[in-house]
Design an enzyme around this catalytic site. Sequence first.
Site, PDB file in Angstrom:
ATOM      1  N   HIS A 147      42.944  76.260  42.579  1.00  0.00           N
ATOM      2  CA  HIS A 147      43.857  75.530  43.455  1.00  0.00           C
ATOM      3  C   HIS A 147      45.097  76.365  43.754  1.00  0.00           C
ATOM      4  CE1 HIS A 147      41.478  72.192  41.879  1.00  0.00           C
ATOM      5  NE2 HIS A 147      41.991  71.397  42.811  1.00  0.00           N
ATOM      6  N   ASN A 178      42.781  81.703  35.796  1.00  0.00           N
ATOM      7  CA  ASN A 178      42.953  80.339  36.279  1.00  0.00           C
ATOM      8  C   ASN A 178      43.233  79.365  35.136  1.00  0.00           C
ATOM      9  OD1 ASN A 178      42.869  78.102  38.078  1.00  0.00           O
ATOM     10  ND2 ASN A 178      40.714  77.766  37.570  1.00  0.00           N
TER      11      ASN A 178
END
Length: 310
Positions: A147, A178
């Site tokens: 994201h 991430n």
Amino acid sequence: MSVRSAARTGLTLALGAAAGAGLSGLLRPKERALQPGSLLTECPVLPVLSAAELKVPDSSPSGPASSVALMKYGFPSLSNIKTRQSYVAAYDPRTRLPVWVLERLDSTSISGQSDRRKAEFREDPSVHEFHRATNADFRGSGFDRGHMAAAANHKWSQSAMDDTFLLSNITPQNPDLNQRLWNRLEQMCRTLTKQHRGVFVCTGPLFLPQRQTDGRLYVSYQVLGQNHVAVPTHFFKVVILELPDGQGVELRSYVMPNRPIPEQTPLEHFLVPIETVERASGLLFVSNIMRNTKNIRTIGLRNLPQILDH
């Protein structure tokens, strides 16, 4: 058509879907005196509405005025703008990635009962099918669907959180990065809402050159799947913190490589001067911010070559 007229027209189109036709009458950028030797004299600057002209609310990002509130310090660029419930993004149809994603965080936006387990990664129907990423592109690639606007930043509404799972907000991200250091950086941004009235966060991918064995610099990157989704070499995150009592803003800018990083590495290791992000991304931040405040405190400890060598 003059540069001023073209910029005004582009900004009107960019805001039209989110703020309505009523904003078009407000697009009257004022001329500002340029300080000799400043960044404003070195880079072309697109007109940006002031907070007073926009009547920017200080409330949470919910509601129809969310894109207006996000524009308080301007947009880094004005092409392929996409507005969501609580973030705004610019999209690059060539890379199948966002160019940048802008959020405004506060104690309201990061709180609520939204559950990311109810959200699903999905294609963005507003992007032409020739130019969009699909879940199949990521399948078996070894990369996370990372994201840019973090899901946990938008707990105030399940539908707002669902918006963060549109693939136009997603980039291929190394799983270790991430889930570890990048996650820590996102958590830090949410923590900053405890000390600051407004926290604006702009995030995006970078494609930076690296020196090869022949001594020359090259930009090279992997692509995923049938749609050739580009894998960034690095990511940036620019954080604009509103100081108490209207004293101005503090600006922090980070660049991280898209590869595993030792978990104990301090986040301060990835602070860079804002000019480094502007040059590397082709975006402008300082000039837009200066239209709304003249007091900018920047924090950037390292130069980009140090990040590249990490």
